[in-house]
Design an enzyme around this catalytic site. Structure first.
Site, PDB file in Angstrom:
ATOM      1  N   ARG A   1      -1.060   1.971  20.927  1.00  0.00           N
ATOM      2  CA  ARG A   1       0.422   2.390  20.145  1.00  0.00           C
ATOM      3  C   ARG A   1       1.192   3.225  21.393  1.00  0.00           C
ATOM      4  NH1 ARG A   1      -1.596   3.412  13.982  1.00  0.00           N
ATOM      5  NH2 ARG A   1      -0.590   1.120  13.358  1.00  0.00           N
TER       6      ARG A   1
ATOM      7  N   ASN B   1       5.096  -0.608  15.764  1.00  0.00           N
ATOM      8  CA  ASN B   1       4.166   0.397  16.505  1.00  0.00           C
ATOM      9  C   ASN B   1       2.806  -0.641  16.262  1.00  0.00           C
ATOM     10  OD1 ASN B   1       3.754   0.235  13.758  1.00  0.00           O
ATOM     11  ND2 ASN B   1       2.748   1.956  13.854  1.00  0.00           N
TER      12      ASN B   1
ATOM     13  N   LYS C   1       1.844  -6.981  15.483  1.00  0.00           N
ATOM     14  CA  LYS C   1       3.160  -6.735  15.156  1.00  0.00           C
ATOM     15  C   LYS C   1       3.873  -7.539  15.677  1.00  0.00           C
ATOM     16  CE  LYS C   1       2.500  -2.574  11.512  1.00  0.00           C
ATOM     17  NZ  LYS C   1       3.203  -1.641  11.688  1.00  0.00           N
TER      18      LYS C   1
ATOM     19  N   TYR D   1       3.333  -4.520   1.432  1.00  0.00           N
ATOM     20  CA  TYR D   1       3.254  -3.380   1.607  1.00  0.00           C
ATOM     21  C   TYR D   1       3.775  -2.702   0.511  1.00  0.00           C
ATOM     22  CZ  TYR D   1       2.807  -3.684   6.605  1.00  0.00           C
ATOM     23  OH  TYR D   1       2.128  -3.304   7.996  1.00  0.00           O
TER      24      TYR D   1
ATOM     25  N   ARG E   1      -9.085   1.663  13.999  1.00  0.00           N
ATOM     26  CA  ARG E   1      -8.099   2.874  14.296  1.00  0.00           C
ATOM     27  C   ARG E   1      -8.342   4.065  14.923  1.00  0.00           C
ATOM     28  NH1 ARG E   1      -5.686   3.543   9.765  1.00  0.00           N
ATOM     29  NH2 ARG E   1      -5.085   5.903   9.158  1.00  0.00           N
TER      30      ARG E   1
HETATM   31  P1  CMP Z   1       1.238   0.231   9.332  1.00  0.00           P
HETATM   32  O1  CMP Z   1      -0.085   0.914   9.870  1.00  0.00           O
HETATM   33  O2  CMP Z   1       1.215  -0.900   9.529  1.00  0.00           O
HETATM   34  O3  CMP Z   1       1.523   1.167   7.476  1.00  0.00           O
HETATM   35  C1  CMP Z   1       2.330   1.375   7.395  1.00  0.00           C
HETATM   36  C2  CMP Z   1       3.954   1.464   7.611  1.00  0.00           C
HETATM   37  O4  CMP Z   1       5.165   1.783   7.887  1.00  0.00           O
HETATM   38  C3  CMP Z   1       3.247   2.164   9.050  1.00  0.00           C
HETATM   39  O5  CMP Z   1       2.359   1.263   9.787  1.00  0.00           O
HETATM   40  C4  CMP Z   1       3.960   2.272  10.088  1.00  0.00           C
HETATM   41  O6  CMP Z   1       4.472   1.288  10.882  1.00  0.00           O
HETATM   42  C5  CMP Z   1       6.065   2.114   9.235  1.00  0.00           C
HETATM   43  N1  CMP Z   1       6.739   3.658   8.573  1.00  0.00           N
HETATM   44  C6  CMP Z   1       5.607   4.909   7.851  1.00  0.00           C
HETATM   45  N2  CMP Z   1       6.398   5.803   8.291  1.00  0.00           N
HETATM   46  C7  CMP Z   1       7.906   5.257   9.382  1.00  0.00           C
HETATM   47  C8  CMP Z   1       9.216   5.676   9.052  1.00  0.00           C
HETATM   48  N3  CMP Z   1       9.800   6.661   9.119  1.00  0.00           N
HETATM   49  N4  CMP Z   1      10.341   4.368   9.802  1.00  0.00           N
HETATM   50  C9  CMP Z   1      10.353   2.682   9.309  1.00  0.00           C
HETATM   51  N5  CMP Z   1       8.546   2.416   9.463  1.00  0.00           N
HETATM   52  C10 CMP Z   1       7.595   3.215   9.221  1.00  0.00           C
END
Ligand code: CMP
Length: 139
Positions: free
Chosen positions: A103, A113, A10, A50, A86
Site C-alpha cells: 500500500r 488501496n 483491487k 462487503y 497483512r
Molecule cells: P478492505 O480491506 O478491502 O475492506 C474494507 C475497505 O473499505 C477497506 O479495505 C478500504 O479500502 C475501504 N475503506 C475504508 N475506509 C474508507 C474510507 N474512509 N473511504 C473509502 N473506502 C474506505
C-alpha cells in the site's frame, strides 16, 4: 501454523498492470499462491462480500469502486499467512503504511488501496468459500 488467507488485487491495481508485481511480493514473503483468478464482480456480489460494512458511509463508494474494473482473487498459503499477508500489505490508509509495503508503494487512497486481505481465520475461511470451490485450491 500453516494458514490460508484470502487476497484481492483491487481495480486500481489491475488497471495499472500491477497484478504481477503484487503477486511477486506475496511470493517473496513466503506465501504460496494456491488459487488465483481474474474476475469481474457484479454489484450484488460486491455488496454481499462487503456486507459487514453496509452501514458505513463509504459502502456505496467501496462497492462501485470494486466493480469498476476486474479484480484478481487469490488464496495465499504459508506459515502465519494471515498476519504475514497483512504485514506485506501495510496499513489500510497508504498515508500510514510502512516503507516497502504494497500500500505504501502502490495505493492511491484509503479506498483505492490496491489490495484486500482477510483479518482473521474465520473471515479467511468465509471469504475463500465465497470465491472458490475446494477443487480450485491446489496446495
Ligand atoms: P478492505 O480491506 O478491502 O475492506 C474494507 C475497505 O473499505 C477497506 O479495505 C478500504 O479500502 C475501504 N475503506 C475504508 N475506509 C474508507 C474510507 N474512509 N473511504 C473509502 N473506502 C474506505
Amino acid at each position: 501454523a500453516i494458514q490460508r488467507t484470502f487476497s484481492i488485487i483491487k481495480p486500481d491495481a489491475t488497471k495499472r498492470n500491477l497484478t504481477g508485481e503484487i503477486a511477486a511480493k506475496f511470493e517473496a514473503a513466503g506465501l504460496r499462491i494456491v488459487a488465483s483468478k481474474r474476475i469481474q464482480l457484479s454489484l450484488a456480489q460486491a455488496q454481499t462480500f462487503y456486507g459487514v460494512h453496509k452501514e458505513r458511509p463509504f459502502f456505496d463508494e467501496l462497492c462501485e469502486f470494486m466493480i469498476s474494473e476486474p479484480i484478481v482473487v487469490q488464496v495465499l498459503e504459508g506459515e502465519d499467512a494471515i498476519a504475514k499477508n497483512r504485514e506485506v500489505m501495510g496499513a489500510t490508509n497508504p498515508a500510514e503504511a510502512a516503507e516497502g509495503t504494497i500500500r505504501k508503494e502502490y495505493a492511491l487512497s484509503i479506498g483505492e488501496n490496491s489490495v484486500h486481505g482477510s483479518d482473521a481465520p474465520e473471515t479467511a475461511a468465509e471469504e475463500i468459500a465465497f470465491f472458490f470451490s475446494g477443487l480450485e485450491l491446489v496446495g
